[in-house]
Design a protein around this motif. Structure first.
Motif, PDB file in Angstrom:
ATOM      1  N   UNK A 199      -6.102  -0.504  18.825  1.00  0.00           N
ATOM      2  CA  UNK A 199      -5.242  -1.678  19.005  1.00  0.00           C
ATOM      3  C   UNK A 199      -5.649  -2.798  18.048  1.00  0.00           C
ATOM      4  N   UNK A 200      -6.968  -2.948  17.843  1.00  0.00           N
ATOM      5  CA  UNK A 200      -7.464  -4.031  16.993  1.00  0.00           C
ATOM      6  C   UNK A 200      -7.073  -3.823  15.532  1.00  0.00           C
ATOM      7  N   UNK A 201      -7.229  -2.561  15.051  1.00  0.00           N
ATOM      8  CA  UNK A 201      -6.971  -2.314  13.622  1.00  0.00           C
ATOM      9  C   UNK A 201      -5.605  -1.665  13.381  1.00  0.00           C
ATOM     10  N   UNK A 202      -4.806  -1.563  14.447  1.00  0.00           N
ATOM     11  CA  UNK A 202      -3.415  -1.092  14.362  1.00  0.00           C
ATOM     12  C   UNK A 202      -3.295   0.349  13.879  1.00  0.00           C
ATOM     13  N   UNK A 203      -4.071   1.245  14.506  1.00  0.00           N
ATOM     14  CA  UNK A 203      -3.938   2.688  14.281  1.00  0.00           C
ATOM     15  C   UNK A 203      -4.002   3.368  15.636  1.00  0.00           C
ATOM     16  N   UNK A 204      -3.654   4.653  15.666  1.00  0.00           N
ATOM     17  CA  UNK A 204      -3.696   5.361  16.943  1.00  0.00           C
ATOM     18  C   UNK A 204      -5.130   5.781  17.271  1.00  0.00           C
ATOM     19  N   UNK A 205      -5.356   6.115  18.549  1.00  0.00           N
ATOM     20  CA  UNK A 205      -6.692   6.475  19.017  1.00  0.00           C
ATOM     21  C   UNK A 205      -7.235   7.689  18.286  1.00  0.00           C
ATOM     22  N   UNK A 206      -6.400   8.676  18.007  1.00  0.00           N
ATOM     23  CA  UNK A 206      -6.876   9.882  17.319  1.00  0.00           C
ATOM     24  C   UNK A 206      -7.353   9.572  15.902  1.00  0.00           C
ATOM     25  N   UNK A 207      -6.734   8.584  15.283  1.00  0.00           N
ATOM     26  CA  UNK A 207      -7.160   8.191  13.936  1.00  0.00           C
ATOM     27  C   UNK A 207      -8.547   7.546  13.986  1.00  0.00           C
ATOM     28  N   UNK A 208      -8.791   6.747  15.016  1.00  0.00           N
ATOM     29  CA  UNK A 208     -10.122   6.138  15.190  1.00  0.00           C
ATOM     30  C   UNK A 208     -11.161   7.232  15.370  1.00  0.00           C
ATOM     31  N   UNK A 209     -10.857   8.202  16.201  1.00  0.00           N
ATOM     32  CA  UNK A 209     -11.796   9.304  16.434  1.00  0.00           C
ATOM     33  C   UNK A 209     -12.072  10.057  15.133  1.00  0.00           C
ATOM     34  N   UNK A 210     -11.042  10.236  14.334  1.00  0.00           N
ATOM     35  CA  UNK A 210     -11.218  10.940  13.055  1.00  0.00           C
ATOM     36  C   UNK A 210     -12.180  10.166  12.153  1.00  0.00           C
ATOM     37  N   UNK A 211     -11.982   8.868  12.041  1.00  0.00           N
ATOM     38  CA  UNK A 211     -12.838   8.065  11.154  1.00  0.00           C
ATOM     39  C   UNK A 211     -14.293   8.070  11.635  1.00  0.00           C
ATOM     40  N   UNK A 271     -19.284  -1.936  21.632  1.00  0.00           N
ATOM     41  CA  UNK A 271     -18.814  -1.391  22.897  1.00  0.00           C
ATOM     42  C   UNK A 271     -17.331  -1.148  23.034  1.00  0.00           C
ATOM     43  N   UNK A 272     -16.585  -1.285  21.946  1.00  0.00           N
ATOM     44  CA  UNK A 272     -15.154  -1.061  22.032  1.00  0.00           C
ATOM     45  C   UNK A 272     -14.855   0.439  22.122  1.00  0.00           C
ATOM     46  N   UNK A 273     -13.873   0.799  22.933  1.00  0.00           N
ATOM     47  CA  UNK A 273     -13.452   2.187  23.058  1.00  0.00           C
ATOM     48  C   UNK A 273     -12.542   2.545  21.891  1.00  0.00           C
ATOM     49  N   UNK A 274     -12.270   3.850  21.736  1.00  0.00           N
ATOM     50  CA  UNK A 274     -11.370   4.286  20.667  1.00  0.00           C
ATOM     51  C   UNK A 274      -9.994   3.638  20.802  1.00  0.00           C
ATOM     52  N   UNK A 275      -9.527   3.550  22.034  1.00  0.00           N
ATOM     53  CA  UNK A 275      -8.206   2.955  22.260  1.00  0.00           C
ATOM     54  C   UNK A 275      -8.207   1.472  21.888  1.00  0.00           C
ATOM     55  N   UNK A 276      -9.277   0.756  22.279  1.00  0.00           N
ATOM     56  CA  UNK A 276      -9.366  -0.672  21.957  1.00  0.00           C
ATOM     57  C   UNK A 276      -9.483  -0.893  20.449  1.00  0.00           C
ATOM     58  N   UNK A 277     -10.246  -0.031  19.784  1.00  0.00           N
ATOM     59  CA  UNK A 277     -10.393  -0.159  18.333  1.00  0.00           C
ATOM     60  C   UNK A 277      -9.050   0.076  17.648  1.00  0.00           C
TER      61      UNK A 277
END
Length: 271
Positions: free
Chosen positions: A229-241, A221-227
Motif C-alpha cells: 500500500x505504501x509503495x503502490x504495488x501488490x503484496x506478491x510483488x513485495x514478496x518477490x522483491x 515491522x510493516x507487513x507485505x500488504x502494508x508495504x
C-alpha cells in the motif's frame, strides 16, 4: 618489501603520519606482532598502556601469527583481574564497549563520565563508575578509540594513562587522541582483514532500489500488504522483491535479510 622500523624518538617532535601508519599496517598475519609492538611503544612513549578488542561481540582474543595473545603477551595484561577478554559478558555489562557503539571518533573517560570532541547525548547517558570500580591499579583516565568495521562489527580499544594523572586530561586527549585513533584504526582494520576466515555475505551484492525499499519498510515491522500500500504495488510483488534480496544476501529468512541489509548499509539509520 621490508619497511624501515622507525625509531620512537622520531615521532616525538613532528611525526610523519604516513610512516607511522605504515608501521601499524597489517597485510599478512606475520605483520600482526610487529604492528602491535610498534603501537605499544608509541603509546608507552606518550604515557599510555594499550588494550585492544577487535570485535566486542566475539570472545576470541586478538592473537599474532603464532597464536599468542596480543593483550597479555605484548601489552602486559597478565593478571587474572585484567583479562577482560575471558569474560563472556564483558561487552554486555561494561560501559566502555557500550559507549563504543554510540561514537565513532576517539573520546576519553574518567569517573565523571565520557567526554567527546563533539557533544554526544548517548555518551552522556552512560555511567562509567562500574568500570572504574572494577579496575585494578592507578588507571583513572583513558582515551578510547572505537573502530566501526564492515558488516556491523564494532571494535573497542582503550589507552589508560599510566600512573596518577594530575592536570587537565582534556589537553592530553587533544594532543594524542587523533594520533592514537589513526594508528589504532589502521591496525584493527588490517587485523580483521587478515583474520577473516569465511565470506558471510556475497562480495558483489547489489540490491535494486525497490528491493532496498521493501526491506527498509520490513525492518520497521510493516507487513507485505502494508508495504504494498505504501509503495503502490501488490503484496506478491513485495514478496518477490524481498525474496530476491534474500537470495542476493544469502539469507535464510526475512529476519536475516533485514539484518544483512543493515550490515551493508542499505537501510540507513532512520526511517
Amino acid at each position: 618489501m621490508a619497511t624501515r622500523q622507525m625509531d620512537i624518538s622520531e615521532s616525538k617532535s613532528r611525526p610523519d603520519w604516513n610512516e607511522l601508519l605504515e608501521q601499524v599496517t597489517i597485510r599478512t598475519p606475520d605483520d600482526i606482532r610487529k604492528a602491535a609492538c610498534f603501537l605499544h611503544d608509541i603509546a608507552r612513549s606518550k604515557g599510555f598502556r594499550v588494550a585492544l578488542c577487535a570485535d566486542i561481540a566475539s570472545g576470541r582474543p586478538m592473537i599474532d601469527a603464532a597464536g599468542n595473545s596480543l593483550n597479555s603477551d605484548i601489552f602486559g595484561w597478565v593478571k587474572h583481574s585484567e583479562r577482560w577478554w575471558e569474560d563472556g559478558q564483558y561487552a554486555l555489562h561494561s560501559p566502555v564497549p557500550r559507549a563504543c557503539r554510540y561514537e565513532s571518533e576517539p573520546f576519553w573517560c574518567d569517573k565523571s563520565g565520557f567526554h567527546s570532541a563533539i557533544p554526544n547525548e548517548f555518551l552522556d547517558d552512560i555511567d562509567p563508575s562500574s568500570y572504574f570500580a572494577k579496575m585494578k591499579g592507578p588507571y583513572s583516565k583513558l582515551i578510547i578509540v572505537p573502530v566501526h568495521l564492515p558488516f556491523g562489527q564494532v571494535s573497542a580499544n582503550s589507552f589508560p594513562v599510566i600512573g596518577p594523572y594530575k592536570g587537565d586530561f582534556a589537553l592530553a586527549y587533544a594532543k594524542y587522541g587523533n594520533l592514537l585513533g589513526a594508528m589504532t584504526r589502521r591496525l584493527i582494520s588490517g587485523y580483521v582483514s587478515v583474520s577473516r576466515t569465511s565470506s558471510y555475505i556475497a562480495s558483489d551484492c547489489r540490491l535494486s532500489r525497490r528491493e532496498a525499499e521493501c526491506i527498509r519498510w520490513a525492518s520497521i515491522g510493516k507487513t507485505d500488504e502494508e508495504i504494498g500500500e505504501i509503495i503502490s504495488v501488490c503484496r506478491s510483488t513485495v514478496r518477490y522483491h524481498i525474496s530476491r534480496a534474500a537470495e542476493k544476501l544469502q539469507a535464510v529468512n526475512r529476519t536475516q535479510t533485514v539484518f544483512k541489509a543493515t550490515q551493508l548499509g542499505y537501510l540507513g539509520n532512520s526511517h
